[in-house]
Design a protein around this motif. Structure first.
Motif, PDB file in Angstrom:
ATOM      1  N   GLN A 735      12.563 -13.894   1.075  1.00 51.26           N
ATOM      2  CA  GLN A 735      12.653 -12.687   0.025  1.00 51.26           C
ATOM      3  C   GLN A 735      11.636 -13.032  -0.949  1.00 51.26           C
ATOM      4  OE1 GLN A 735      14.038 -10.439   0.072  1.00 51.26           O
ATOM      5  NE2 GLN A 735      15.043  -9.533  -2.182  1.00 51.26           N
ATOM      6  N   GLN A 736      11.295 -14.065  -1.880  1.00 56.65           N
ATOM      7  CA  GLN A 736      10.385 -14.532  -2.778  1.00 56.65           C
ATOM      8  C   GLN A 736       9.097 -14.628  -2.055  1.00 56.65           C
ATOM      9  OE1 GLN A 736      12.196 -19.087  -2.850  1.00 56.65           O
ATOM     10  NE2 GLN A 736      11.848 -18.901  -5.033  1.00 56.65           N
ATOM     11  N   LYS A 737       9.161 -14.329  -1.023  1.00 59.93           N
ATOM     12  CA  LYS A 737       7.659 -14.507  -0.443  1.00 59.93           C
ATOM     13  C   LYS A 737       7.315 -13.142   0.182  1.00 59.93           C
ATOM     14  CE  LYS A 737       3.242 -15.367   1.097  1.00 59.93           C
ATOM     15  NZ  LYS A 737       2.285 -15.761  -0.478  1.00 59.93           N
ATOM     16  N   ARG A 738       8.258 -12.197  -0.395  1.00 63.58           N
ATOM     17  CA  ARG A 738       8.628 -10.806   0.187  1.00 63.58           C
ATOM     18  C   ARG A 738       7.978 -10.562  -0.686  1.00 63.58           C
ATOM     19  NH1 ARG A 738      13.089  -9.754   4.607  1.00 63.58           N
ATOM     20  NH2 ARG A 738      11.641  -9.599   5.781  1.00 63.58           N
ATOM     21  N   ASN A 739       8.708 -11.089  -2.002  1.00 64.27           N
ATOM     22  CA  ASN A 739       8.632 -10.384  -3.736  1.00 64.27           C
ATOM     23  C   ASN A 739       6.572 -11.035  -4.307  1.00 64.27           C
ATOM     24  OD1 ASN A 739      10.812  -9.253  -3.371  1.00 64.27           O
ATOM     25  ND2 ASN A 739      12.078 -10.807  -4.698  1.00 64.27           N
ATOM     26  N   GLN A 740       5.603 -12.227  -2.751  1.00 63.82           N
ATOM     27  CA  GLN A 740       4.980 -12.281  -3.419  1.00 63.82           C
ATOM     28  C   GLN A 740       4.994 -13.296  -5.046  1.00 63.82           C
ATOM     29  OE1 GLN A 740       2.287 -12.028  -1.597  1.00 63.82           O
ATOM     30  NE2 GLN A 740       3.640 -10.792  -0.715  1.00 63.82           N
ATOM     31  N   ASP A 741       6.516 -13.853  -4.807  1.00 65.28           N
ATOM     32  CA  ASP A 741       6.123 -15.173  -5.720  1.00 65.28           C
ATOM     33  C   ASP A 741       5.722 -16.576  -5.218  1.00 65.28           C
ATOM     34  OD1 ASP A 741       8.239 -14.159  -7.295  1.00 65.28           O
ATOM     35  OD2 ASP A 741       9.535 -15.185  -6.447  1.00 65.28           O
ATOM     36  N   ILE A 742       4.469 -16.724  -6.010  1.00 66.28           N
ATOM     37  CA  ILE A 742       4.068 -18.033  -5.479  1.00 66.28           C
ATOM     38  C   ILE A 742       4.816 -19.504  -4.719  1.00 66.28           C
ATOM     39  CG2 ILE A 742       2.216 -20.183  -6.284  1.00 66.28           C
ATOM     40  CD1 ILE A 742       1.001 -18.704  -8.176  1.00 66.28           C
ATOM     41  N   LEU A 743       4.567 -19.272  -3.632  1.00 69.66           N
ATOM     42  CA  LEU A 743       5.034 -20.781  -3.354  1.00 69.66           C
ATOM     43  C   LEU A 743       4.153 -21.773  -2.642  1.00 69.66           C
ATOM     44  CD1 LEU A 743       7.662 -18.150  -0.599  1.00 69.66           C
ATOM     45  CD2 LEU A 743       8.422 -19.762  -2.701  1.00 69.66           C
ATOM     46  N   PRO A 744       4.260 -22.791  -1.733  1.00 69.96           N
ATOM     47  CA  PRO A 744       3.680 -23.877  -1.575  1.00 69.96           C
ATOM     48  C   PRO A 744       2.727 -23.377  -0.496  1.00 69.96           C
ATOM     49  CG  PRO A 744       6.000 -24.366  -2.466  1.00 69.96           C
ATOM     50  CD  PRO A 744       5.631 -23.456  -2.060  1.00 69.96           C
ATOM     51  N   HIS A 745       0.987 -23.087   0.377  1.00 68.99           N
ATOM     52  CA  HIS A 745       1.086 -23.052   1.559  1.00 68.99           C
ATOM     53  C   HIS A 745       1.802 -24.023   2.857  1.00 68.99           C
ATOM     54  CE1 HIS A 745      -2.347 -22.118  -1.118  1.00 68.99           C
ATOM     55  NE2 HIS A 745      -2.118 -21.425  -0.144  1.00 68.99           N
ATOM     56  N   PHE A 746       2.191 -24.820   2.256  1.00 73.36           N
ATOM     57  CA  PHE A 746       2.652 -25.781   3.782  1.00 73.36           C
ATOM     58  C   PHE A 746       3.731 -26.271   3.385  1.00 73.36           C
ATOM     59  CE2 PHE A 746      -2.086 -25.389   3.833  1.00 73.36           C
ATOM     60  CZ  PHE A 746      -1.783 -24.815   5.712  1.00 73.36           C
ATOM     61  N   SER A 747       4.929 -26.712   4.441  1.00 69.27           N
ATOM     62  CA  SER A 747       5.563 -27.475   4.211  1.00 69.27           C
ATOM     63  C   SER A 747       4.594 -29.613   4.230  1.00 69.27           C
ATOM     64  CB  SER A 747       6.483 -27.521   5.242  1.00 69.27           C
ATOM     65  OG  SER A 747       8.024 -28.762   4.658  1.00 69.27           O
ATOM     66  N   LEU A 748       5.368 -30.227   3.043  1.00 69.93           N
ATOM     67  CA  LEU A 748       4.115 -31.224   3.069  1.00 69.93           C
ATOM     68  C   LEU A 748       5.073 -32.258   3.419  1.00 69.93           C
ATOM     69  CD1 LEU A 748       2.514 -30.702  -0.091  1.00 69.93           C
ATOM     70  CD2 LEU A 748       1.473 -30.470   2.261  1.00 69.93           C
ATOM     71  N   ARG A 749       4.689 -33.340   4.080  1.00 69.24           N
ATOM     72  CA  ARG A 749       5.597 -34.434   3.742  1.00 69.24           C
ATOM     73  C   ARG A 749       5.259 -35.545   3.848  1.00 69.24           C
ATOM     74  NH1 ARG A 749       5.930 -37.627   9.983  1.00 69.24           N
ATOM     75  NH2 ARG A 749       7.506 -38.741  10.334  1.00 69.24           N
ATOM     76  N   PRO A 750       5.664 -36.416   3.165  1.00 72.60           N
ATOM     77  CA  PRO A 750       5.432 -38.182   2.913  1.00 72.60           C
ATOM     78  C   PRO A 750       4.971 -38.230   4.386  1.00 72.60           C
ATOM     79  CG  PRO A 750       7.282 -37.638   1.704  1.00 72.60           C
ATOM     80  CD  PRO A 750       7.062 -36.933   2.294  1.00 72.60           C
ATOM     81  N   ARG A 751       3.671 -39.528   4.177  1.00 75.80           N
ATOM     82  CA  ARG A 751       3.441 -39.922   5.423  1.00 75.80           C
ATOM     83  C   ARG A 751       3.434 -41.425   5.550  1.00 75.80           C
ATOM     84  NH1 ARG A 751       0.481 -35.389   4.092  1.00 75.80           N
ATOM     85  NH2 ARG A 751       0.660 -34.178   5.548  1.00 75.80           N
ATOM     86  N   PRO A 752       5.481 -42.417   6.464  1.00 73.39           N
ATOM     87  CA  PRO A 752       5.065 -43.802   6.546  1.00 73.39           C
ATOM     88  C   PRO A 752       3.568 -44.058   7.161  1.00 73.39           C
ATOM     89  CG  PRO A 752       6.221 -42.978   6.771  1.00 73.39           C
ATOM     90  CD  PRO A 752       5.818 -41.377   6.897  1.00 73.39           C
ATOM     91  N   SER A 753       3.313 -45.404   6.756  1.00 81.01           N
ATOM     92  CA  SER A 753       2.121 -46.361   7.875  1.00 81.01           C
ATOM     93  C   SER A 753       2.573 -45.985   9.178  1.00 81.01           C
ATOM     94  CB  SER A 753       1.521 -47.158   7.069  1.00 81.01           C
ATOM     95  OG  SER A 753       3.163 -48.155   7.435  1.00 81.01           O
ATOM     96  N   ASP A 754       3.201 -46.265   9.528  1.00 85.61           N
ATOM     97  CA  ASP A 754       3.573 -45.695  11.348  1.00 85.61           C
ATOM     98  C   ASP A 754       3.271 -44.897  12.108  1.00 85.61           C
ATOM     99  OD1 ASP A 754       5.597 -45.521  10.053  1.00 85.61           O
ATOM    100  OD2 ASP A 754       7.164 -46.517  10.913  1.00 85.61           O
TER     101      ASP A 754
END
Length: 903
Positions: A735-754
């Motif tokens: 619904q937020q995207k349909r209303n053209q609210d600003i959202l992050p482009h990607f679901s970001l994830r911390p990346r452990p070294s392993d």
């Protein structure tokens, strides 16, 4: 698909000497550099001789005219029918990617040699992966191997020449040297085999140390030829010829009211004035070209007045000590003529423009058979729009600020721009020569005109943060009202002739993405002065934290603990959620056991793959591991099966106990929809990668997958709760995207070294959510009340039922154009959020949206379609209605019926 068609997706169309972008790089004026052009042309046309030199390196300092000579020679070679290919690297035009080099050469050669074309066409069809291999494999498979095959078939074509200009502008220094090494080795191999190389190679570049080091290995070789273009007064005659040709006043006899001027115009410039210019230029052609553009500026009062400015510069620099100092003095003169208030704007604008070109000109070969999105390329194609919007400049203000720099740069609209969001504001800055930007980027050379000064970073950081916050403050209002506010906020926002997709791509994606990737870096490089820190405190940090996760470790270390706290940059914080740390076990890999071993020994063989993230297995070892599990599962009633099944469930259940323990510190009701989806995404990717769920879902029995998913279903059930919290969060994000609210482009994830193999893993905001549901619902076990496609369809109908699209004041066609706009926006929204991974969901949602928008208007649509078919001049109306109806099978069938009836 033909191999040649696939190859076309891996080339640089702008690299050839005669491309549209290369038009601004002039060839040599007739009569200048004549000996160089003649010698090289003679070399290219004296082909098919064993004793001939096969490799040329033309080198010289910046601005001596290497590109002009190379272009002139390429034109001559083409006129003589001996040009095989040309590749002109250019930072200004984004021709910088070494990965595209050999494919581009191969593609150009294929256009000139039919037999060669047939060979590489077949090779690429057989193995398309060669286009993504290393440079050495590309050279061998795309160029050397086909020519060897032609030679073996006694179909050897006549020798061709390849021109490679600006090698030093390739964006990868090791690749610059690698290209030279590979080409020279190929030529030497041909020479050692007493065979003639099928290609002559002519390189031109600055004499950078790493390039010189490679070429120097072959200085004594008979196949090598080097030519230096020095900065020398020996070429004053060429420069005089150039000045006489370019510095010509209009014929006074053809200008009304100016005939009384008599012969004055024809005698300008005088020999004395030419001598001053030649002395000032001191053998540097780029300096001569820059001076000509300055003197002949059509917006100046007169060329004579402009010449007086140059003359005063010469008098001040009479005791000059080097060409670079002279050129820098001239660039300083140009900058000094800009009014002080405009000068700051120019410096900041050029700094932002440099940030765009430096970080986003990363060309990636596009597979024609696989649709891909390259937002960075689109950002570049936005041209001046991004820096102008950040600085709040209109087109007129921008033109006024840069009016005194026409001799060193130009604003041009790219020809045949591939962006769907181009407009006059997509104009790009083109520098006539790299030396001007190099001057501005060097503190020692430009002094007060240095664009990377802390005060400039502070200014653009403050403006960027304010703009960032102002855009987020619009979240929650209707799309139409957003567009009106954005037009007031952004001077170069698309006008009313653009649709919603085009408007919001500019603000919510291009501008947003650019600020995400740069604004914190600007803050750090500003020295974090009072104004910048104050703006950081004022910005909406909950929205700012996610993009600021792009910060590098080096930049992070430069922040004080207070500022890390202000911007939420602690590595132990993920939005409002403390980041869990799940430790991996270390178990040794054992050999595949036999059938009669104890149950524990069977599990000891299986467990390391699931527990140990650093474990490296060969393809055969993976195959053995999977086949062993299959063997066990062939007998579901065996004790081995029951034991392994229970151990796998225990393995994943143990992890989920840690997850539930961590969840006790989280108030799920306090999380926004986006934060809850983000948290779900994090935990699923931990489950998928760290716990190796992907190992038990690929080529293993379904029963094992069900055993591994059973603990995860418990987690999903908890997040859903009685109020279907997880479902509502996903629908809320949509619904937020349909209303053209600003959202992050990607679901970001911390990346452990392993998890280093997955460091580039980026997915749409809802993509992981939907994919995980697909995994869960694919099992036969009854599950918790998962979000379903029907819920998304119902939410879509409800949303669009409330959108009063049809206006009685507008004609039907105008209303249908708006419906098409809404449908295009919806399709973009779904793709943006990552739902394109579920084609059946997208088809259903688009059908629901279409039916809701046109629920009471289909009869009118069919009537208009029939009328447009009868009057064949209305083909655009036919196409519009077909586009709108394509998501509705019933409507598509009805249109087809009308077309057949009227055929």
């Amino acid at each position: 698909m033909l191999g040649i068609d696939i190859l076309r997706g891996y080339i640089s169309l702008d690299a050839s000497h005669d491309s549209y972008l290369a038009e601004s790089k002039a060839k040599c004026l007739e009569g200048t550099r004549a000996q160089y052009i003649q010698d090289i042309t003679t070399w290219t046309t004296s082909l098919d001789q064993m004793e001939q030199r096969q490799l040329l390196w033309m080198y010289g300092a910046a601005g001596v005219g290497k590109s002009a000579v190379a272009k002139s020679c390429a034109i001559e070679a083409e006129a003589h029918g001996v040009l095989g290919a040309s590749f002109f690297f250019s930072r200004d035009y984004g021709v910088v990617n070494p990965v595209l080099f050999f494919p581009t050469i191969a593609y150009q050669l294929s256009a000139k040699i039919p037999a060669y074309r047939a060979i590489i066409d077949a090779s690429i069809q057989k193995d398309v992966t060669i286009l993504r291999k290393g440079l050495g494999i590309q050279l061998n498979e795309l160029i050397l191997k086909p020519f060897r095959e032609l030679e073996e078939r006694d179909e050897r074509p006549s020798q061709k020449v390849v021109f490679v200009d600006g090698l030093d502008e390739c964006n990868d220094e090791p690749a610059q040297a690698k290209i030279v090494e590979l080409v020279t080795k190929a030529i030497v191999d041909f020479e050692d085999g007493h065979r003639l190389s099928p290609l002559l190679w002519a390189f031109s570049s600055r004499p950078e140390s790493h390039i010189h080091a490679v070429f120097s290995k072959h200085f004594s070789s008979p196949v090598f030829w080097r030519v230096e273009l020095p900065v020398s007064r020996d070429y004053d005659a060429d420069i005089i010829l150039y000045f006489r040709h370019k510095l010509q006043l209009p014929d006074p006899a053809r200008q009304v009211g100016l005939s009384s001027m008599g012969p004055r115009a024809s005698t300008w410039p005088s020999d004395e004035e030419l001598d001053i210019l030649v002395r000032l230029v001191a053998g540097l052609f780029i300096y001569a070209a820059t001076i000509v553009r300055f003197i002949m500026d059509p917006k100046a009062l007169s060329p004579q007045r402009q010449f007086l400015e140059v003359r005063r510069l010469y008098e001040r620099q009479e005791n000059h000590s080097g060409v670079t100092l002279e050129l820098d003095a001239f660039y300083s003169l140009l900058m000094s003529q800009i009014p002080s208030k405009q000068l700051l704007i120019v410096q900041q604008f050029l700094l932002i423009n440099h940030e765009i070109s430096r970080n986003t000109w990363q060309q990636t070969p596009q597979r024609p058979d696989i649709p891909t999105k390259s937002p960075s390329k689109e950002i570049v194609q936005q041209g001046i729009r991004i820096p102008a919007n950040i600085l709040g400049l209109t087109m007129q203000e921008l033109e006024n600020c840069f009016s005194r720099l026409r001799s060193v740069l130009a604003f041009r609209l790219p020809k045949n721009s591939r962006s769907s969001y181009s407009c006059p504001e997509s104009t790009m800055i083109y520098f006539y020569h790299a030396s001007f930007l190099e001057f501005l980027l060097s503190k020692s050379r430009s002094g007060e005109y240095w664009i990377k000064d802390q005060r400039h970073y502070a200014a653009i950081a403050v403006r960027g943060l304010r703009l960032f916050n102002d855009m987020f403050m619009m979240n929650g209002i209707s799309p139409n009202e957003k567009i009106q506010r954005l037009r007031r906020l952004l001077p170069l926002f698309p006008d009313a002739t653009n649709n919603q997709v085009q408007c919001f791509m500019v603000s919510n994606e291009f501008l947003y993405e650019f600020l995400c990737n740069h604004v914190l870096g600007w803050c750090i490089r500003s020295g974090l002065d009072t104004d910048t820190v104050q703006e950081l405190r004022a910005v909406d940090l909950a929205n700012l934290r996610r993009p600021l996760m792009c910060i590098s470790n080096e930049d992070l270390k430069s922040l004080s603990k207070e500022l890390q706290s202000i911007i939420g940059m602690s590595r132990q914080t993920r939005w409002k959620i403390p980041e869990p740390i799940y430790m991996a076990s270390e178990l040794p890999m054992t050999k595949r056991p036999g059938d009669s071993v104890p149950l524990e020994a069977a599990w000891a063989y299986i467990a390391p793959v699931l527990y140990c993230n650093g474990l490296q297995l060969s393809q055969d070892e993976w195959k053995d591991w999977r086949s062993y599990i299959w063997d066990i599962c062939e007998d579901p009633g065996s004790s081995r099966y029951a034991y392994i099944h229970s151990q796998i469930t225990l393995h994943y259940s143990s992890h989920m106990e840690d997850v539930f323990s961590h969840m006790e510190s989280i108030d799920l009701d306090d999380l926004s929809d986006l934060e809850l989806i983000d948290y779900y995404t994090y935990e699923w990717l931990e489950y998928y990668f760290r716990l190796k769920f992907f190992c038990v879902r690929v080529d293993v029995p379904r029963t094992i997958t069900r055993a591994a998913l059973r603990p995860w279903k418990k987690f999903v059930t908890h997040l859903q709760g009685d109020n279907r919290r997880l479902t509502n969060a996903a629908l809320g994000v949509l619904q937020q995207k349909r209303n053209q609210d600003i959202l992050p482009h990607f679901s970001l994830r911390p990346r452990p070294s392993d998890l280093s193999p997955f460091t580039s893993f980026r997915v749409g905001v809802l993509e992981v959510f939907v994919r995980s549901l697909e995994e869960i619902l694919s099992t036969s076990d009854p599950g918790p009340p998962f979000p379903t496609q029907d819920e998304f369809l119902q939410a879509t109908e409800t949303y669009y039922d409330t959108q009063y699209v049809f206006s009685p004041e507008k004609p039907l066609l105008a209303n249908l154009e708006y419906v098409n706009d809404c449908l295009n926006m919806e399709l973009h929204n779904l793709s943006f959020l990552g739902l394109s991974c579920k084609k059946d969901w997208i088809a259903g949602i688009m059908k629901a949206a279409t039916e809701a928008l046109l629920r009471h208007h289909w009869a009118e649509v069919y009537s208009l379609f029939e009328e447009a078919l009868i009057h064949t001049i209305c083909l655009s109306t036919v196409k519009l209605i077909q586009d709108i109806s394509r998501y509705s099978p019933q409507a598509t069938s009805k249109l087809q019926e009308l077309m057949e009836r009227l055929d």
